[in-house]
Enzyme design. Structure first.
Site, short mmCIF file in Angstrom:
data_model
loop_
_atom_site.label_atom_id
_atom_site.label_comp_id
_atom_site.label_asym_id
_atom_site.label_seq_id
_atom_site.Cartn_x
_atom_site.Cartn_y
_atom_site.Cartn_z
N GLU A 44 0.84 -1.21 0.00
CA GLU A 44 0.00 0.00 0.00
C GLU A 44 0.87 1.26 0.00
O GLU A 44 1.83 1.37 0.76
CB GLU A 44 -0.85 -0.02 1.29
CG GLU A 44 -1.82 1.12 1.43
CD GLU A 44 -2.72 0.98 2.66
OE1 GLU A 44 -2.43 0.11 3.53
OE2 GLU A 44 -3.71 1.72 2.75
N LYS A 127 -8.91 2.89 -2.86
CA LYS A 127 -9.31 2.16 -1.66
C LYS A 127 -10.75 2.52 -1.26
O LYS A 127 -11.11 3.70 -1.18
CB LYS A 127 -8.35 2.52 -0.52
CG LYS A 127 -8.51 1.73 0.76
CD LYS A 127 -7.38 2.14 1.74
CE LYS A 127 -7.38 1.35 3.03
NZ LYS A 127 -6.20 1.73 3.88
N TYR A 133 -9.84 4.39 12.96
CA TYR A 133 -9.80 4.00 14.38
C TYR A 133 -8.35 3.64 14.70
O TYR A 133 -7.53 3.48 13.80
CB TYR A 133 -10.72 2.79 14.63
CG TYR A 133 -10.45 1.65 13.68
CD1 TYR A 133 -11.15 1.54 12.48
CD2 TYR A 133 -9.45 0.71 13.95
CE1 TYR A 133 -10.86 0.52 11.59
CE2 TYR A 133 -9.16 -0.31 13.06
CZ TYR A 133 -9.87 -0.41 11.89
OH TYR A 133 -9.59 -1.41 10.99
N CYS A 163 -5.69 -3.09 1.64
CA CYS A 163 -5.70 -3.16 3.10
C CYS A 163 -7.09 -3.28 3.74
O CYS A 163 -7.67 -4.35 3.74
CB CYS A 163 -4.93 -1.97 3.65
SG CYS A 163 -4.35 -2.20 5.35
N LEU A 331 23.19 3.72 31.04
CA LEU A 331 23.15 2.35 31.57
C LEU A 331 23.18 2.38 33.09
O LEU A 331 24.16 2.83 33.69
CB LEU A 331 24.35 1.55 31.05
CG LEU A 331 24.42 1.34 29.53
CD1 LEU A 331 25.65 0.51 29.17
CD2 LEU A 331 23.15 0.67 29.01
N ILE A 335 17.13 -3.49 34.49
CA ILE A 335 16.66 -4.35 33.40
C ILE A 335 16.27 -3.53 32.16
O ILE A 335 16.51 -3.96 31.03
CB ILE A 335 15.50 -5.27 33.88
CG1 ILE A 335 15.17 -6.31 32.83
CG2 ILE A 335 14.27 -4.46 34.26
CD1 ILE A 335 16.29 -7.29 32.58
#
Lengths: 582, 582
Positions: A44, A127, A133, A163, A331, A335
């Protein structure tokens, strides 16, 4: 039955790069031709990239798109590829933009798909179903088409769709059945979401049966800002059985021979509420050269691998398309920053990743040792920059206490990261996970500083899960596990005051993420959450924090979307909102 | 002809504050009743505030809105106000949200208007024309209504419409003519834009003539996040002549007697493609008590005064609705921070405004003296916090040069502002004007730090114009001119290196703003701009800067919208965009 050799090009266009995108079409069509393909389909809005958002309202952009299409048709012919039928998505328009109440509802920009052959534009499809949405705003941008295009190629009637035409019932697929099409091509810019591949495959099967035709679904791969495209192109028979399926998150050129019903007669002029326009390109094509082209069904990958690939793809394309060549990351040994660094190393190579440890007086011993361990395991560039001198100078010149002192430390780190970015040219990555972002557990202009956030849509519990998966995957492959075990096992802390733990301010992450999944992604009410077994006081505390954090989220860096509701274009809440769940 | 005493309530609801908004309705209806009013109209989505954006998808919010409406109807009756007809906008729904491809297009949330009387909901109208351009996304949120509601009140047929119903041709106004309505009420949440009041008044006149009915247009006043509502409610006769018009940017209760045609018979069941539903509330009402109620036509205010009022309103409502009681501003002595401080003093009082001068070694002498002069003229709280100690400490610990050193100074100031905000509870105001924001002439996480930016949509040349107007206005009123003359007259400089001037990096602001107005607001092409007389090299430089600054704009603070295209919800561009105007 005629045999058509189809090529589906699962490629990665860049928004606005008309020249580069046309180059991808030419190069890929050349490869498809070398493989004997007769029909090649690109995603697309291939020529413009997707989504182009308000570029639609720039008439010079529309003109450039239309001109690029004509040039591409001619160039393909010059390349000796005029004998192929090539489907290319682009932006078209037959009137001014829709940006006002006075706009003519029947004229304006189109999400268009052109069939190029013999140096010219043979037909154009607009299309029909426009999604409006989630991340989509296509009612804002496009005028829907009301005519199905059916092109006879090698004696087979091929219906063209784009699509959303696949996602909504009625319209083009119903019209394709009336038209008696033997093949429906559906070109996509369909963004990734966890588990969406299963939904998509089922939907393709259903629509193929509804249309009574083979369905060829091609999707782009790569990323555009916050959207990640996972490819996952698929071909499904008229009985709904999958015939071929491409890998996820990889550029692919699927080439395969399809036995398709020969068209008989001319389709009716309308069906299922749409006009049907029929064009004959060729009643017969030579049988494709031997050997027969086949394409397998790629294995689906596990959830963690899928998310990891989405995050790597999202980061890589953002860095590359924005013109950066390196990143810098604070850093902490925790985690989040560790996982971001591992993603960055996978995306652009450890030699382009710069880590900075910025210890303070409240930093634990393992803060630095875990970060150094990560650097050693991955090979990223590592340096240490203590923040005490700067923090102390601020404290000596300002009267600060409590939260202001905590935030000051995070902000000094932000200033250092941005200084390194300005001085050395790196993109700053920020590392706040979705759980933190949801409840506003971060320092504005502190740890939230940065141009891109790989974990923006990743809840904390999933961060740990990804870390474990990544290490396990490395082990399986006989490679070094990138993530220090201690970064995974230690209790999370912002380390902005002595002995601080996340659980001082937040519920345990298992409970927090369970509440957030329902409140943020599911729009559940307080009553739903309490009925679901969560303590009312905890629910009130969490949703109160979420409601108050909208302003912070509005100023947060972009990051790859992996869930139904990321904190991006898919969730739009007022900053000022006094509604409190009762 | 029956006489109806109409009240239009130009009031300021808050998004999500169902209780507070209902309280405004009850208090205002009481005042309207005291003035003898028979019909009272409140703005669009009065009960929920406007716009509520994705709160629409929260079913608990929809339920709360519907319940609040029932409670309000009963409370008005308990208040002894059940004899009045009260029009209140709210959020309704008859099905789940539209947030997916599978949503039922005929069911879902409604932008609704209820007529309350006698303790109950007499009728409900659902907005027919949904705007989906600029700041509006109503196709995303609402299902359009297809039935015009006509209510007979005191023998007059009154047609109910909402906002966009006025702006688009056809639909409710055409149906109101077929229905023979004597009065059309149009309730609004219509955001301010410079010069929009003229367009609106002309449109009201046109639609009144088209409907062949008196038109009563009521708009909200105040602000919600970036949107400012200017009021400007108006009543227009069936001949298009204005009968009454409220002041801009002020809460007003317009009460006036209207001579309206008595309804004869029942309207047809449909017209102009809509169903027409007729409800009889009362065939006759007592003549309103003497004296006759009249309301004049408020003078229009000059452009500068209008913009100033919009900026003051936008800032005041943001501060108040977000729960802050004071603001802090970095004062450089330059025109932008000076004008922001003057706006803040007008909005919340100088006693709630804190200014900080943060001189560096590159700051001019007048930087501090002009800021001190401003503080003295306005009475705001003023302090001086030199940045050299902090800047020097960073420079001693990091290897920085050039732009990195310039940005460092702005970022140290940002850290100080945020520390003061955390310590003392002020909202930080940022002061980058629209011209700077357009070309990215600012330091990310430096001078862009802050929660709200009054100048976000104000081009630099208009900043100067506003400063001159504000001083002249003060002089006219015999008050102190708030803005030091030197802040207006001196050449603009960021003062981040010796002798720096804005014109080192940018064209003169007259030329820059002329280009930006066409490129940003008008979506003009490079060719248009060059044909318009701008030097091609200057155009290329400016639009190149604009195209590259999207990321910075995405992380910028909200600010009041005054133009057709502010850098907010009304302009949505990809961050990654390789399109270059040729």
């Amino acid at each position: 039955m005629p045999t058509l050799r189809l090529a589906l090009a699962q490629v990665d266009p860049t928004v606005g790069d008309l020249t580069g995108n046309a180059r991808i079409v030419r190069d890929t069509t050349r490869r498809a031709a070398d493989a004997g393909a007769q029909l090649v389909a690109f995603p697309e809005m291939m020529l413009t990239g997707y989504p182009v958002e308000d570029l639609v309202f720039r008439e010079s952009f529309v003109r450039a798109s239309r001109a690029a299409l004509q040039t591409l048709a001619a160039d393909l012919d010059t390349d000796g590829l005029g004998g192929l039928a090539v489907l290319v998505g682009y932006l078209d328009a037959d009137g001014p933009s829709r940006m006002s109440a006075e706009a003519d509802p029947a004229r304006g920009p189109r999400n268009a798909l052109a069939l190029l052959s013999g140096g010219r534009v043979v037909t154009r499809y607009f299309k029909h179903h426009l999604p409006n949405y989630g991340v989509f705003d296509e009612d804002r941008y496009f005028v829907p088409g009301d005519a199905l295009q059916v092109v006879r190629i090698g004696g087979v009637d091929v219906a063209l769709t784009v699509c959303e035409d696949l996602w909504q019932a009625g319209g083009p697929f119903a019209a394709a059945r009336v038209a008696g099409a033997g093949l429906v091509v559906n070109v996509n810019g369909s963004p990734y979401e966890l588990n969406k591949d299963d939904v998509r495959a089922e939907l393709c099967a259903r629509r193929a049966v509804e249309a009574g035709a083979t369905l060829a679904y091609v999707n782009m791969v790569g990323a555009q800002d916050e959207l990640v495209f996972d490819g996952d192109s698929i071909v499904v028979g008229a009985d709904g059985a999958p015939l071929a399926r491409a890998a996820q998150f990889a550029e692919e050129l699927m080439v395969l021979d399809l036995e398709l019903p020969a068209a008989t007669g001319t389709p009716p002029a309308e069906g299922a509420g749409m006009a049907i326009e029929h064009t004959v390109l060729s009643e017969q094509l030579p049988t494709p050269p031997a050997p027969r082209a086949t394409y397998g069904i790629a294995d689906r990958i596990a959830d963690e691998e899928e998310v990891w690939a989405a995050l790597v793809t999202g980061l890589r394309d953002y860095v590359v398309k924005q013109g950066f060549s390196s990143v810098v990351i604070a850093l902490s040994g925790g985690i989040d920053s560790t996982v971001v660094a591992a993603i960055a190393c996978d995306a652009i190579g450890a030699e382009h990743v710069h880590g900075v440890s910025m210890p303070s007086e409240y930093s634990s011993e393992h803060s630095q040792s875990d970060a150094a361990d990560l650097a050693e395991r991955t090979g990223l560039h590592y340096r240490v920059q203590p923040i005490a001198p700067m923090v102390d100078t601020f404290l000596a010149n300002l009267e600060l206490s409590g939260m202001a002192v905590e935030n000051l430390q995070a902000r000094v780190r932000g200033v250092i990261l941005m200084a390194l970015s300005n001085q050395e040219g790196h993109l700053v990555l920020t590392t706040g996970n979705k759980s933190e972002l949801a409840v506003g557990y971060s320092t504005l202009y502190g740890d939230s500083v940065g141009g891109f956030n790989p974990l923006k849509d990743v809840p904390k519990t999933l961060v740990w899960q990804l870390a474990r998966w990544r290490n396990a995957d490395a082990k399986r492959r006989g490679r070094t596990e990138p993530i220090p075990a201690n970064s995974i096992s230690k209790p999370p802390s912002a380390e902005l005051r002595p002995g601080q733990l996340d659980t001082d301010s937040l519920p345990e992450y298992d409970e927090l993420d369970a509440i957030l999944a329902r409140y943020v992604d599911g729009d559940a009410s307080r009553a739903d959450l309490v009925a679901g077994g969560h303590d009312a006081a905890v629910v009130d505390r969490v949703i109160g924090m979420v409601d108050r954090a909208e302003y912070k989220r509005r100023q947060s860096a972009p990051g790859p979307k992996i869930s139904p509701k990321a904190f991006g274009r898919d969730r739009r809440l007022p900053i000022t909102n006094r509604f409190r769940e009762a």
